[in-house]
Every structure is written in C-alpha cells, then in structure tokens.
Scaffold this active site. Structure first.
Site, PDB file in Angstrom:
ATOM      1  N   HIS A  59      18.960  -3.686  42.093  1.00  0.00           N
ATOM      2  CA  HIS A  59      19.045  -2.246  42.335  1.00  0.00           C
ATOM      3  C   HIS A  59      20.425  -1.734  41.960  1.00  0.00           C
ATOM      4  CE1 HIS A  59      18.593   1.665  44.216  1.00  0.00           C
ATOM      5  NE2 HIS A  59      17.315   1.390  44.419  1.00  0.00           N
ATOM      6  N   HIS A  60      20.451  -0.546  41.355  1.00  0.00           N
ATOM      7  CA  HIS A  60      21.723   0.016  40.891  1.00  0.00           C
ATOM      8  C   HIS A  60      22.666   0.342  42.041  1.00  0.00           C
ATOM      9  CE1 HIS A  60      24.491   1.485  38.045  1.00  0.00           C
ATOM     10  NE2 HIS A  60      23.684   2.120  37.236  1.00  0.00           N
ATOM     11  N   CYS A  61      22.151   0.478  43.262  1.00  0.00           N
ATOM     12  CA  CYS A  61      23.054   0.729  44.390  1.00  0.00           C
ATOM     13  C   CYS A  61      23.910  -0.488  44.692  1.00  0.00           C
ATOM     14  CB  CYS A  61      22.275   1.132  45.639  1.00  0.00           C
ATOM     15  SG  CYS A  61      21.415  -0.222  46.465  1.00  0.00           S
TER      16      CYS A  61
END
Length: 517
Positions: free
Chosen positions: A139-141
C-alpha cells in the site's frame, strides 16, 4: 509505534470502489541459476522469514482510531502470517508477457486487507522459457519509491548464493495504543487543527503557482509571490510554463478494472541520446513519454493544442546506498513531494520536442528548488482526518468529472547496475507499477533502471485507455525516433557508438524520485 502522517493517511482515504492505492513491481526471474534449478513458494517463504526484519513496511499493520477521529497508528506485528500474504499461480499457455500482464492487472486492481500488514506477494509460474515472476504490491501509505527500493534490496542478493543475514533478538511484544490514548490524541489534534490548517494554508499559498488545479487560477503566481514576501522570502520565483492540463480520453472518472503492460529499452541508448544532446537521462525519459503520448493521441484523433501536464514524484530522503536493507529499518510511510511539468506533446518536430521537454523540466526543477517541499503534506494536513476520509473519494471523483489537475504521473526510479538474484534465481527485469485515480488520470508510467535496461511498467484504466500495449509500442517507436536524430549529431558521432535496436521485455542512474539538483 508512530502515527501516520497526513500524506500517508491521504493514500488510505483516496481508496474507493474504483481506486486501489497499491504500488508494486514485477520481477521476471530465471530459476535455472538457483542451486536447485527452481524457485518454490517454500523457498520464498523461508527467505521472507529470515529477512522480514530488514523490511519494516512488511511487518507493520494499522491500528485505527475509533470512528476515524484521528489518523491511524503503525503497530509492529512480530507474528506476520506469511502464508496469508504469499500466493502462487501458474499462467495459461503460452505464458508470454501478455498472460503475465493480465494476471498482474487483476491482482493490482484489488485493495489490500487493512486488518493485516498491507502487502501481498505472488509467485507466478508458467512463463515461456522456464522463467517465473514475482509480483509484490504494498500500500502506498506504507512506502514511497525509496523505501520500496530498499524492500527489494533486502530480498535480493548479488550472487546466486544467498548472503548470510544475522537474525536480531526477538523484539518485545508490541503494546497497541490504548483506546484512551488514541482518543486523547484525537481530542488534542482537534484543538490544534485550526492552527495546523492555517500554517499549512500559509505554506501552500507560497507555492500556489506550482500546485495542480489551483495553479490555473488567475494571479496564482502573484499570490504565491505575495505570500512569500509576507513570510520574509524575497527570492523571485523562476518562470515556468502555465500548468493547465488539457482534457484527454484518458482523463476523467475511472472504473475499478486495470490493464498493465511491460516494456524495456537499453539504458545505453538513453545515455547515448542524453550525451549527444547535453542533457540528463531524465530528460530523455520524459521525452519518450511525451512522444509516445503524442503518437497515441494522434492515433485516437484527440491531440490537444496545449501540452499535457505530468506530475513527477520527488523523494525527500536519500537512498541508503547499501543493498542489504539494514538502513531501511524504521522507514515506513512517505517522504515525497512532486514537481509538475508540461510534456511538449504539442510540438511536432522531435528535435524541438526534446529541447522543449528539457527546458520545461529544468524550469520545474528551478521552481522546485525554491518551493516549500512539504506542499503535498500541507495540502493533505488542511482537513481533519475524519472529514478527509469521507471527502477525498468524492473530491477526486468530482475532479475527474470537472477537469484534470494533471494528465498523468510519470516516475523514474534508480536501480542497481549489476545482476541480482532472488533465492538464487537471476532477476532478468523489474517493472514498477503505480496508481491511477480519477484526479490524476487513468494512466501512469513508471520506469526503473536495472542491469543496463530501462524497464517500464504502464498501468491504465481500460474504460479510459483500452489499448495499453499500444503505449509501450509508442515508447519503443519514440526511442527509435530519438536515435534517428543522432545521425545529424557530430557530438555523438565522435563517440563512435552503434545504436542497439530497441527491444521489448521478452527477448540506477539519475532519478526523478530523488531531489533534483
């Protein structure tokens, strides 16, 4: 344990029924170089168990604040269930790049389970020539381009014989934040939120002319200069071209399906063009994208009279410089900003287009050098988390309907210059994949240099761009076009180099994810 930043939380908020904020990579591997001659799921699981401590984003999970009143916290999970994260599949015949891309596209479109650490790995067998592939999405987070490269470095080795990795002492059991602690933090943040919003607004106003969408407002440049003067910054703002993104067929509301395509060009050819015209490799990469998109738009009778506008991610932390991944410990989340630059798709002459792209990118770098590099964080920090989580998908959808802030995202990540191995299997190529959203367009192009190649990954929403493989074909045509210009370049002729043919994938260098000089 630490809290997500406003930017990290924004990557969670942007997800919707049509958007998955996954960043990923596809490594094509040759198992014949491994001691056993194969690459199995059991071997991959053993490698992950041994090296998981070198890749923090793979062992962190979210601890949500009740009712979304505040941003979530990262919690170290010492008992990651690897069996739930590592999957295995076999491609249908003939096992070519299109079969691999079809499998990857289906997985890339799915959102990750937020109850676990936010990643998945897929070992894919059945590629032609006895090859296999490893697709990893995170996930980009949890990662940006630099921390993503460090995860890959932690798993790879410089030879078919895996290096020895010392296992650290067992960590103390994590203590999740108590309900009282999280609610107290939420209350405290709600009290300071108005002040934080005003500070973020003041910093963002100083870069109003460099932020997508608002840069198109009348007198955005004058407002930015006035905000800087009030803050005591009297430096004049470098001149940049207007950042008004035209509408294209691949801009607008997207669906939840994805298509993926892969390609490669020899890195020696990129360097040769750069050397001949006195520019950097990034200038050449951006020109390839501009030329390919111009060809696609002409083929679809949709070429606008204004240049396309691309967002270029920029890393705000340096690469660790090592390959073992130790320096990556503790790096979870994003430290990135973005440059926004025109792509000169409106310029018909290839040589003039190359010059225009170089000039636009140089101007964007000069403007970025005097910017508040946290403007992306500042924009995300203006709203309380609970409101941002509800409003972001709606705002992005409306942005897609009303008009694009940027036409696409183009990223170029540096990679190793020598061959690397996974469980003894040689990595033949590595194609990075990124995110598409309503606001940033149904197309993203990501490049990574590796072992003498520039490997390219293209992600598209098929309802906006149904022929994603044509983009890869146009990129190869664009490389041929640049090479043909060298016949008239006496500077290049003095080097006496012969151009190798541009080839598809089947047969780390300067980076836009580094702070520009």
């Amino acid at each position: 344990m630490r809290q997500l930043t406003a930017l990290d939380a924004q990557f969670l908020s942007v997800e919707s029924a049509t958007t998955a904020a996954n960043v990923a990579g596809v490594a094509v591997l040759d198992p014949s170089t491994s001691p056993s001659g194969t690459l199995t799921r059991q071997a991959l699981l053993a490698l992950l168990r041994e090296r998981l401590h070198l890749a923090p984003p793979l062992r962190m999970r979210l601890a949500d604040v009740p009712f979304g009143l505040d941003r979530p916290y990262w919690l170290d999970d010492p008992d990651v269930d690897l069996d739930a994260h590592v999957h295995e599949a076999t491609l249908p015949a003939p096992g070519g790049e299109r079969e691999l891309a079809a499998y990857v596209a289906g997985v890339h479109a799915r959102r990750l389970d937020r109850g676990r650490p936010l990643w998945e790995a897929h070992l894919v067998h059945g590629l032609a020539g006895g090859r296999c592939a490893l697709y990893i999405k995170v996930h980009h987070c949890a990662i940006d381009g630099v921390s993503g490269s460090e995860i890959l470095s932690a798993l790879l080795d410089p030879s078919p014989l895996p290096r020895r990795v010392d296992v650290p002492p067992a960590p103390a059991p994590p203590v999740p934040p108590s309900l009282l602690t999280m609610l107290a933090g939420a209350v405290a943040r709600s009290i300071v939120q108005p002040v934080e919003t005003l500070c973020s607004l003041a910093r963002a106003a100083a870069d109003l002319d460099a932020i997508p969408v608002v840069a198109a407002l009348p007198d955005a440049r004058l407002v930015a200069q006035a905000a800087r003067a009030l803050a005591g910054d009297s430096r004049p703002l470098p001149e940049t071209r207007p950042l008004v993104a035209p509408r294209t067929p691949f801009n607008g509301p997207i669906s939840g399906t994805r298509e993926v395509a892969f390609g490669s060009v020899p890195l020696a050819e990129v360097r040769r063009v750069a050397r001949a015209f006195g520019m950097g490799p990034n200038d050449v990469v951006m020109t390839l994208c501009a030329s390919a998109l111009r060809r696609w738009l002409i083929a679809h009778d949709a070429l606008p009279d204004r240049p396309l506008v691309a967002a270029v991610p920029v890393a705000l932390r340096p690469h660790s410089g090592g390959s073992s991944g130790e320096a990556a410990q503790g790096r979870v989340g994003n430290r990135i900003s973005a440059m926004v630059t025109p792509l000169a798709t409106d310029v018909a002459c290839p040589r003039e287009r190359l010059t225009a792209v170089r000039a636009a990118l140089a101007a964007a770098k000069r403007r970025f050098a005097v910017s508040h590099r946290t403007w992306l964080d500042d924009v995300c920090a203006m709203l309380p988390n609970a409101f941002a989580a509800l409003a972001t998908p709606v705002v992005f959808r409306l942005a897609g309907v009303a008009g694009a802030g940027v036409n696409l995202i183009v990223s170029n990540v540096p990679g190793p210059r020598v061959p690397l191995y996974l469980c003894g299997a040689r990595m033949l190529s590595y194609h990075p994949l990124s995110v598409v959203t309503d606001a940033t367009g149904g197309l993203s192009v990501t490049c990574a240099s590796y072992d003498g190649r520039l490997d390219i990954g293209v992600v598209a929403c098929p309802t906006r761009l149904p022929d994603v493989w044509s983009v890869v074909g146009h990129l190869r045509e664009a490389m041929d076009e640049l090479l043909s210009l060298l016949d008239d370049s006496p500077h290049d002729a003095a080097h006496g180099e012969d151009a190798a043919p541009v080839r598809p994938r089947d047969e780390r260098e300067e980076s836009q994810e580094m702070v520009p000089a």
